[in-house]
Each structure stands twice: as structure tokens, then as C-alpha cells.
Scaffold this motif. Sequence first.
Motif, PDB file in Angstrom:
ATOM      1  N   SER A  50       0.803  -1.226   0.000  1.00 53.01           N
ATOM      2  CA  SER A  50       0.000   0.000   0.000  1.00 53.01           C
ATOM      3  C   SER A  50       0.833   1.273   0.000  1.00 53.01           C
ATOM      4  O   SER A  50       0.288   2.353  -0.231  1.00 53.01           O
ATOM      5  CB  SER A  50      -0.934   0.015   1.224  1.00 53.01           C
ATOM      6  OG  SER A  50      -1.825  -1.070   1.189  1.00 53.01           O
ATOM      7  N   GLY A 132      -2.202   7.560   2.413  1.00 55.22           N
ATOM      8  CA  GLY A 132      -2.960   6.740   1.473  1.00 55.22           C
ATOM      9  C   GLY A 132      -4.174   7.467   0.920  1.00 55.22           C
ATOM     10  O   GLY A 132      -4.422   7.460  -0.291  1.00 55.22           O
ATOM     11  N   ASP A 249      -5.929  -5.272   0.231  1.00 61.20           N
ATOM     12  CA  ASP A 249      -5.336  -4.277  -0.647  1.00 61.20           C
ATOM     13  C   ASP A 249      -5.681  -4.556  -2.104  1.00 61.20           C
ATOM     14  O   ASP A 249      -6.049  -3.648  -2.858  1.00 61.20           O
ATOM     15  CB  ASP A 249      -3.810  -4.265  -0.453  1.00 61.20           C
ATOM     16  CG  ASP A 249      -3.160  -3.125  -1.213  1.00 61.20           C
ATOM     17  OD1 ASP A 249      -3.271  -1.974  -0.757  1.00 61.20           O
ATOM     18  OD2 ASP A 249      -2.551  -3.386  -2.282  1.00 61.20           O
TER      19      ASP A 249
END
Length: 253
Positions: A50, A132, A249
Motif C-alpha cells: 500500500s 494513502g 489491498d
Amino acid sequence: MLGFTGALAAGLMTSVGAVPVLFGRAPSRATRDMFLGFAAGVMLAASFFSLIIPAIDAAAKTFGDGAIPAGIACLGILSGMIAVHLMNELLPHEHFTSGREGPEAASLRRVWLFVIAITIHNFPEGLAVGVGFGAHGFEGGLPLAIGIGLQNAPEGLAVAVALLGEGYSRLRAVAIAALTGMIEPLGGLVGAGIISVSAPLLPWGLSFAAGAMLYVISHEIIPETHRSGHQNKATLGLAVGLVVMLFLDVWLA
């Protein structure tokens, strides 16, 4: 706001994990080590799938394929690890197993030393969630928020159980464990804000957050899970946490 809200939700999972302490007997040390191993696995997968891989992809869009994107990722990872190391060295704090670290701080009560220690370790997690969301919006931040939230639950349980062992009441142990997760929204706000304001910082921010989490995994979580001879269960937990985060993910992002 997405970065802040996502990190807040992840941080609140610390209190959810601590709640069982109010209603029943604390789990065994072996079970807690397995849960912490799960947390390490989630963080490990999140760091690579990620954060680090997206950091390299983001750098490649600017500099093309080759050594420069890899170099940026490497420098960002090392910078994140060094930053958390310096926080460990410069801020007085205390771990229940290894004792006091950092400068002498006799005037600080033990509970606040411990809160500082948890703050050092939780801030990079909130930072990662915020980065993120700031980098890739809802799709980029959601897997991180879920993954970090999942690993915060056993961490909250471990903190509450450790406080019980130090003589704190059940209610106070749960309350302090819950508060330790509240630094994560601040990290989320900082991470999302920096990335949103300056696009060229995206690969640096992603890899920096990854390095900060990798330092916490290596310096704190894995040694703690192996301290009492439960490394087999801890490794099982790590494997499960890693594949769960990998699945999340790929599925959600």
C-alpha cells in the motif's frame, strides 16, 4: 477530511480491542503474542503493497523507469526509520517489558511515559493512513484504514492487559488504551495534508510512512512477541495478518 476520518476510525479500533478487558479474564500471553504477530503482519503487508510499491509507481510517472524511483523509495524508507528512531532517542518514554528509554525523565509519572511510547508508535500508522487517502483518495486509503484498524485491536488489548498487570483498574486501563489511539487522526491529517498540497512529495511521503512502520515492526512488535517463547504462534499470527492485508489491498484498491 478523508485522511483524518480514516485515521480516526483506525485509531478507535484500539479502544474496541481493549473492551474485552472490562467483561472477562484477560487472554493468555501466548494469545496476546499471536494477536501482536497478526498486527505486525498487517503492517508489513501495508508497508510494501500500500505504500512502497505505490511510491515507486508515483516516482516513475515523473522520472521514468530506472534507478531514480528506486532511489527515492529507498531514501524515503530510511528517512522514516531514522525519524522514528530519533523520536525514540529524544523523547522520554517507557515500555512495560524493556523499561525506560530516551532521556532521563524522573519527574514524569510512569503512565505518561508509557503514553509517550504508544504515541511514538501510533503516529506513523495514522500518517500512513492519511498519506494513502491523500495520494489516491478513497480507494487508496480504505485498505490502509481497514488494515491498520485490524492491527490496532490486538494492540489495544495488549496495552489494556499490560496496564491491568501494573495495578490499574479495568475501566482506567481501557480508557488509557483508547486514548493511545487518538494520536492517529493527527497523523492522518498531517499525512493527507502534506500529500494533497504538494504532489511531488507523494513518493517521498508514501515511502517515509512505510519506513516509519517498518521501524516499529522491527524495533518493538516482533521482539515483544518473541520475548516469552511464543514465536511459533506469533509467526502464525504474522502470516495470517500479512495475507489478510494483501487480500484487502488487492480487493479494495
